[in-house]
Design an enzyme around this catalytic site. Sequence first.
Site, PDB file in Angstrom:
ATOM      1  N   SER A  87       0.854  -1.375   0.076  1.00  0.00           N
ATOM      2  CA  SER A  87       0.177  -0.010  -0.285  1.00  0.00           C
ATOM      3  C   SER A  87       0.649   1.368   0.147  1.00  0.00           C
ATOM      4  O   SER A  87       0.144   2.357  -0.181  1.00  0.00           O
ATOM      5  CB  SER A  87      -1.081   0.169   1.190  1.00  0.00           C
ATOM      6  OG  SER A  87      -2.151  -0.929   0.929  1.00  0.00           O
ATOM      7  N   ALA A 145      -9.655 -14.762  -2.508  1.00  0.00           N
ATOM      8  CA  ALA A 145      -9.368 -16.066  -1.917  1.00  0.00           C
ATOM      9  C   ALA A 145      -8.058 -15.917  -1.233  1.00  0.00           C
ATOM     10  O   ALA A 145      -7.094 -16.899  -1.575  1.00  0.00           O
ATOM     11  CB  ALA A 145      -9.470 -17.119  -2.776  1.00  0.00           C
ATOM     12  N   TYR A 181     -10.825   1.988   5.240  1.00  0.00           N
ATOM     13  CA  TYR A 181      -9.818   1.802   4.568  1.00  0.00           C
ATOM     14  C   TYR A 181     -10.300   0.702   3.245  1.00  0.00           C
ATOM     15  O   TYR A 181     -10.815  -0.495   3.674  1.00  0.00           O
ATOM     16  CB  TYR A 181      -8.684   0.962   5.322  1.00  0.00           C
ATOM     17  CG  TYR A 181      -7.256   0.995   4.413  1.00  0.00           C
ATOM     18  CD1 TYR A 181      -6.493   1.911   4.554  1.00  0.00           C
ATOM     19  CD2 TYR A 181      -7.101   0.114   3.490  1.00  0.00           C
ATOM     20  CE1 TYR A 181      -4.981   1.704   3.966  1.00  0.00           C
ATOM     21  CE2 TYR A 181      -5.786  -0.113   2.610  1.00  0.00           C
ATOM     22  CZ  TYR A 181      -4.831   1.043   3.047  1.00  0.00           C
ATOM     23  OH  TYR A 181      -3.529   0.831   2.305  1.00  0.00           O
ATOM     24  N   SER A 182     -10.408   0.976   2.166  1.00  0.00           N
ATOM     25  CA  SER A 182     -10.592   0.434   0.993  1.00  0.00           C
ATOM     26  C   SER A 182      -9.757   0.429  -0.178  1.00  0.00           C
ATOM     27  O   SER A 182      -9.504   1.537  -0.639  1.00  0.00           O
ATOM     28  CB  SER A 182     -12.274   0.682   0.456  1.00  0.00           C
ATOM     29  OG  SER A 182     -12.533  -0.068  -0.637  1.00  0.00           O
ATOM     30  N   ASN A 183      -9.290  -0.509  -0.547  1.00  0.00           N
ATOM     31  CA  ASN A 183      -8.363  -0.709  -1.586  1.00  0.00           C
ATOM     32  C   ASN A 183      -8.841  -0.219  -2.915  1.00  0.00           C
ATOM     33  O   ASN A 183      -8.374   0.134  -3.953  1.00  0.00           O
ATOM     34  CB  ASN A 183      -7.592  -2.029  -1.923  1.00  0.00           C
ATOM     35  CG  ASN A 183      -6.682  -2.209  -0.634  1.00  0.00           C
ATOM     36  OD1 ASN A 183      -5.478  -1.742  -0.768  1.00  0.00           O
ATOM     37  ND2 ASN A 183      -6.883  -3.370   0.074  1.00  0.00           N
ATOM     38  N   GLY A 322       2.702  -0.761   4.139  1.00  0.00           N
ATOM     39  CA  GLY A 322       2.617  -1.631   3.125  1.00  0.00           C
ATOM     40  C   GLY A 322       2.429  -3.028   3.197  1.00  0.00           C
ATOM     41  O   GLY A 322       3.389  -3.408   3.963  1.00  0.00           O
TER      42      GLY A 322
END
Length: 367
Positions: A87, A145, A181-183, A322
């Site tokens: 990240s 997954a 927090y959202s990628n 990260g």
Amino acid sequence: MRKSLRGKRIVAVGTLVALLAATTAAPALATTSPLQGALDTVTAQDGVPGAEAVVQDGARTRVTRSGTGDVATGKPFPRNGSFRAGSVTKSFVATVVLQLVGEGRVKLDAPVERYLPGLLPDRRITVRQLLQHTSGLYNYTDDLALSDPESLRHRGAEPAELVAMALKHPALFPPGTSWSYSNTNYIVAGMLVSQVTGRSLGDEIARRITRPLGLRDTYLPRRGDEKLPDPHAVGYVPLGGKLVDFSDYDATIAGAAGGLVSTPADLDRFYGALLAERLLRPAELAEMKRTVPADLGVPGARYGLGLGSIPLSCGEFWGHEGGILGFTNLAGVGPGGRRVTVVLNENPSPAETSGHLLAATDAAACS
């Protein structure tokens, strides 16, 4: 990426003193530096194969290592080897977006709909909300997954596919009303960069950041580019009671949210330049550092635009964590401008490792 790929969150900063004391109290470590002791705790106590910290303080560079970079050969971490930065990618993406803001090509508080019409069902979501994780978009990595990482090794993905995965789920909250927090936010931000510039995100990162700063070992891999450049420590994933080499895989499954490859020295230089206003004008850097309270597991932690603020024992640390399959790191700039990158060659890692990673960062920045 964070949370889903990292596994565990950073523990409370209030434990730093205890962690550092425990690190240095043992007789065997009595003559080591606080940083060496903190890294030794990660490898000896947590069982992470290896750890490295690269600290740049003015013209002085200090490299501290512990454990091994390869459990099969026993070789140590290579000095300044490549790793997957997870990240930390978000700081690069946010920097590019803010450069576009400074050029008048993007407006922070404009809806994403203006630049990517029809992509998001909620047309109220703004560019700022993407970069600050206040959009409410579901985190697509929660649908991957991750318990079967081998299924992801060669999978890869296109950005639109990852966004579609997230949009199968309802929003977590109305835009701008909370923080999560959202990628997915940064996958969309990467798409926005490509749409506005007419070039790929990787090309824009190279043109605007890595080439001007001379970051020769930092890049965003393309689809099918699975090889981690040598030299590098082996990145491990614990599976079935053993450590599996996950150095090489298609990181477009992380893309603009976490696919970057870099080195500690490159990240030290990047964050040093960023915080010194060499990449952004003062107005855009001020926007980047406008923070909101953030659930990073550390009391007092806050999040700006692709940049986090974490309180350490000696002051404020600006940077980003990260975590991606095989590697964990924390990089940024501490009080007085000291640049720090701490890298571990395992992810997901034991629960206590996040606290010890923070303790190592504190020791690197403050001692």
